[in-house]
Design an enzyme around this catalytic site. Structure first.
Site, mmCIF file in Angstrom:
data_model
loop_
_atom_site.group_PDB
_atom_site.id
_atom_site.type_symbol
_atom_site.label_atom_id
_atom_site.label_comp_id
_atom_site.label_asym_id
_atom_site.label_seq_id
_atom_site.Cartn_x
_atom_site.Cartn_y
_atom_site.Cartn_z
ATOM 1 C CB ALA B 13 -0.737 0.023 1.156
ATOM 2 C CB CYS B 14 2.645 3.174 1.956
ATOM 3 S SG CYS B 14 3.578 4.435 2.037
ATOM 4 N N PRO B 15 5.292 2.314 -0.244
ATOM 5 C CG PRO B 15 7.248 2.657 -1.007
ATOM 6 C CD PRO B 15 6.713 1.892 -0.049
#
Lengths: 396, 77
Positions: B13-15
């Protein structure tokens, strides 16, 4: 009955949290690191952009509980089939369980021109000395174009890149140089902050503060003579002061079999149990592994907690939780919160969250020892990403 | 011979999946087919924007209950 041997390679956050959560009456725990010092890495940012002189290292020997052994040695090879690690100074270590928690290695040589920039200007990611070097340039800067960003997408701590640009802008405004300076934030991602929901929160601040963004800018070469950075995507950027966080790679240690590492030497481990592909007695924790999550202290922390349970025969899994503090400067901060099943929540910056980030810096050493675990448990419970998304995410 | 490389970014989800795509791009050559697997919904718009910017081609986007699969042909490197 002889005690089972747990060998932990790396005395960073992941390695020490694992060591301190194992029962030393039941397990013979040894931490090996080539350095005997542990650094609080999130503070590199404040050394680089505020000239902070705070002491951010402690001897590893002071950060492990009684009963855990620490050996200063550089491991050159780990043979997962023979269950042995080979030290450069003190011989061979055998184990029943091994956890590799060696973090990342900066790799400025992969991009032509970057080594020279890195050595001259430092950066705000790799170590405290490089941060001090960068501050010496930032504090003497008289105006012009500052190009700031990450050279490649493989990088630690996603918020820290933009935190650097924010803190730089705050500093320049404070010293009256804002009008004489162009800050260009380049990023390999499609937008200032890679995760879209958080970008929506911070992008207006980026604009308001006059920070220019060059998206899809993956550094290909740096022409030091002409002071120009060129991207793989074909753009170029002229600078007076370059602040380039180098790409990073996995461990330097030779691991047998080599198929457990990817092309950038990160160790392939499963995303819930951190087990190295094909092995039940070998784990990779934190930045050195290939988990589809951010390379950040909190993931190393939570992965280490899960691995300590697994080694001690209890069920545990890592759910991909990230909780990255994000300093938006001028005394405010937010947190980037998500997990494997929930996207990043658009959590707005506040002064209280900035205080929390600063408190974290103070209690960091306690978190390594495990004495701050109850505080974390409560915090994680109240800030679950599904809860935050419900509260803050607006319908599209 | 052209190769298809699967990039499994499910759960990221992140990055996010674009990280793995950009990494694979650096190690790719003209003619390669990259297949990006993701669960992050942003992957459709991001890979489209990425392909437009880099001059590469999205061949196909498929969604099943477990993942979104984006097939990309590397035309420019």
């Amino acid at each position: 009955m002889t005690m089972k041997k747990v060998l932990i390679i790396g005395g960073g956050g992941g390695g020490l949290i694992l060591a301190n959560h194992l029962d030393t009456n039941e397990y013979d725990v040894t931490v090996v690191d080539k350095s005997d010092q542990h650094f609080y890495q999130p503070w590199f940012l404040y050394v680089a952009f505020k000239g902070s002189k705070r002491k951010i290292s402690k001897p590893i020997g002071e950060l492990i509980k009684p009963g855990v052994n620490f050996v200063k040695d550089e491991i050159s090879t780990i043979n997962l089939d023979e269950k042995k690690a080979y030290g450069s100074r003190k011989g061979i270590y055998d184990y029943d369980y091994i956890a590799i928690a060696t973090g990342t290695v900066p790799d400025p040589d992969v991009i032509p021109g970057l080594r020279q920039v890195y050595e001259e200007y430092g950066d705000y990611h790799t170590n405290v000395w490089n941060s001090e070097k960068l501050w010496s340039h930032v504090s003497k800067f008289k105006g012009g174009t500052i190009a700031i960003g990450q050279a490649s997408p493989t990088c630690k701590c996603p918020p820290s890149l933009l935190e650097g640009a924010f803190l730089l802008e705050e500093h320049l405004r404070k010293v009256g140089l804002k009008d004489k300076t162009r800050i260009v934030f380049f990023t390999p991602f499609p937008r200032a902050y890679p995760a879209e929901p958080m970008n929506k929160v911070v992008e207006p601040m980026v604009r308001e503060r006059g920070i220019e963004v060059m998206p899809f800018f993956d550094v290909d070469t740096i022409d030091v003579q002409n002071k120009t950075i060129t991207s793989l995507e074909g753009d170029s950027l002229k600078y007076d002061l370059p602040i380039v966080v180098p790409p990073c790679r996995g461990t330097k240690i030779k691991i047998i079999p080599e198929t457990v590492q990817d092309e950038d030497r990160f160790i392939k481990a499963d995303k819930k149990y951190m087990k190295i592909a094909g092995y039940d007695d070998a784990f990779a924790i934190g930045d050195c592994n290939t988990l589809p999550t951010s390379k950040t202290g909190v993931t190393a922390h939570l992965e280490a907690m899960a691995v300590s349970e697994i080694i001690q025969g209890r069920y545990a899994e890592f759910n991909g939780r990230i909780n990255c503090p994000f300093d938006t400067a001028y005394g405010k901060a937010t947190f980037v919160i998500a997990d494997y099943n929930n996207p990043v929540a658009p959590y707005p910056p506040t002064r209280v969250k900035h205080m929390m980030k600063m408190t974290m810096a103070r209690i960091y050493w306690m978190t390594l020892m495990g004495t701050a675990d109850p505080i974390f448990e409560q915090f994680f419970k109240f800030t679950r990403p599904e809860k935050l998304n419900k509260k803050y995410a607006t319908s599209e | 011979m052209d190769t298809t490389k699967i990039i499994d970014s499910r759960g990221a989800a992140c990055p996010g999946p674009i990280t793995d795509l950009a990494r694979a791009y650096r190690n790719s050559k003209v003619g390669d087919i990259l297949e990006l697997w993701a669960t992050d919904k942003g992957v459709r718009a991001d890979t489209q924007a990425w392909a437009t910017k880099t001059g590469n081609e999205i061949l196909d986007v498929k969604e099943d209950p477990e993942k979104i699969v984006v097939k990309i042909k590397i035309n420019k490197r």
